[in-house]
Enzyme design. Structure first.
Site, mmCIF file in Angstrom:
data_model
loop_
_atom_site.group_PDB
_atom_site.id
_atom_site.type_symbol
_atom_site.label_atom_id
_atom_site.label_comp_id
_atom_site.label_asym_id
_atom_site.label_seq_id
_atom_site.Cartn_x
_atom_site.Cartn_y
_atom_site.Cartn_z
ATOM 1 N N PHE A 81 0.868 -1.180 0.000
ATOM 2 C CA PHE A 81 0.000 0.000 0.000
ATOM 3 C C PHE A 81 0.900 1.225 0.000
ATOM 4 C CE2 PHE A 81 -2.391 3.524 1.676
ATOM 5 C CZ PHE A 81 -3.562 3.454 0.928
ATOM 6 N N ASP A 88 9.629 2.886 1.549
ATOM 7 C CA ASP A 88 8.437 3.658 1.896
ATOM 8 C C ASP A 88 8.243 3.551 3.404
ATOM 9 O OD1 ASP A 88 5.912 4.619 2.461
ATOM 10 O OD2 ASP A 88 4.960 3.720 0.706
ATOM 11 N N LYS A 148 3.075 11.370 6.749
ATOM 12 C CA LYS A 148 2.284 11.194 7.970
ATOM 13 C C LYS A 148 2.881 11.898 9.180
ATOM 14 C CE LYS A 148 -0.233 7.098 6.464
ATOM 15 N NZ LYS A 148 -1.435 7.835 6.066
#
Length: 401
Positions: A141, A226, A255
């Site tokens: 994801f 990531d 984030k």
């Protein structure tokens, strides 16, 4: 209708149904706790999918944002501003890298990493134009843009959004043999999550990340990590890659970099990689804006002390010990994770992940489900041991019921 019901009904009527939130309407929050419009308090055990690593309304971050709000919030990259160079310098040093390319959202950062790897492949490695390949993993994801969902194996995220962007090879996560076989002279990058969050907090086999690093280095391929969810303290280290002593060629961050205040993301790499860009080839109006830089600079300063990493490691050991005690019976099939991050597979006989999340909500704990009967636990790193234990007690109560 109650205030909660009215707010939910209005949202259902006037917003696209691209999410399925739990039926709670948050009005305020502080630290690890949120309060809804009815005045009921909930322990946040999700932390905005790691965007709130430092808790809600962290005073240092709020003060940094307020101070910057009184000065300047946006210049665009048409001009320099007085927070930009400091932000790039400090973030690069935290990562042990040389250069930073700031963006806003995690998906933008992943798109930037894809473009960077391709441009490096053509400009530096010498891959023929249009032939660059990037290897990714199953169950990944990385975001929801058209290009990113093109290499997703999640049908909910991918279906009905074609035609899809070519140039990606998908291999099983954790399988070094498959990775080796997929590499060709046109491979420019391997893009991986060191721990797969959306897939259920999947930790790869020991030695996998080190193997990826060795293989990519030998074949002149970029290793792109990531760390949008796994990075910035969540796993007990600044980056999840550190658990195997691995330094990738490129970090993709987001984030928690914005402290739960503003969206901030970045690609961080060497001058040899990010130096391929020339003016006009990539950009973002809001990327690296003064407000974002001010908040992110405070995040970097907080991480530099190591206290949050240590707290995540210590409380994480406690979390996984307590969750481990739940396995072996009929209720919990497996627990995975690292630091203050766990995926808990609940027996389908007890209910779906959604149903378990709703029962926890009724007990004052907020988590979120993923993939059937799995729930994710990722509290803010500022949570107290007492509050963490209380949340775990509510989970035990739900399982007992």
């Amino acid at each position: 209708m109650s205030t909660t019901d009215t707010a939910i009904a209005s949202a259902e009527a006037h917003s696209a149904h691209n999410y399925h939130p739990l039926p709670v309407v948050v009005a305020s929050a502080d630290g690890a706790w949120m309060t809804d419009v009815e005045g009921r308090r909930y322990l946040d055990m999700l932390a905005g999918y790691s965007a709130l690593n430092f808790g809600h309304r962290n005073r240092r971050l709020i003060d940094a944002a307020k101070a910057q709000l009184e000065r300047v919030t946006l210049t665009s990259r048409a001009f320099h501003h007085d927070r930009f160079a400091e932000f790039c310098t400090q973030l690069a040093e935290l990562c042990g890298m040389e250069m930073v390319l700031p963006m806003n959202t995690g998906a933008e950062a992943v798109e930037t990493a894809v473009k960077t790897a391709r441009k490096w492949g053509y400009r530096v490695k010498g891959v023929p134009d249009g032939m660059a390949k990037i290897i990714v993993a199953t169950d990944n994801f990385h975001g929801r843009t058209t290009t990113i969902v093109s290499f997703s194996t999640d049908h909910e995220a991918r279906d009905d959004f074609g035609p899809y962007t070519p140039g990606f090879e998908i291999v099983p996560y954790g399988d070094l043999t498959a990775l080796s076989e997929a590499m060709t002279e046109n491979t420019v990058a391997v893009l991986m999550e060191p721990i797969q969050g959306e897939a259920g907090v999947l930790v790869p086999p020991p030695g996998y990340l080190a193997g990826v690093r060795e293989m990519t280095r030998e074949r002149n391929v970029l290793f792109v990590a990531d760390e949008i969810q796994s990075g910035l303290g969540r796993t007990g280290r600044t980056f999840a890659c550190e658990h195997e002593g691995v330094v990738p060629d490129m970090y993709v961050l987001g984030k928690a970099l914005g402290g739960g205040v503003v969206p901030v993301s970045a690609v961080v790499s060497s001058a040899a990689v990010l130096g391929v860009y020339r003016p006009g080839e990539h950009g973002s109006t809001f990327g690296g804006n003064p407000l974002a830089c001010a908040v992110a600079l405070e995040v970097v300063a907080m991480l530099r002390t190591g206290e949050f990493q240590q707290r995540a490691a210590e409380l994480g050991d406690h979390l996984h010990h307590e969750l481990g005690l739940l396995t072996g019976g009929d209720a919990v099939r497996a627990v995975r994770g690292r630091g203050l991050w766990a995926g808990v597979d609940i027996s389908p006989a007890l209910g779906t992940g959604r149903e378990i999340s709703e029962k926890l909500m009724d007990r004052g704990v907020l988590v979120k489900d993923t993939h059937g009967s799995t729930i994710r636990i990722a509290p803010p790193l500022v949570i107290s041991k007492e509050d963490l234990d209380w949340g775990l007690e509510q989970l035990r109560g739900v399982l007992a019921d």
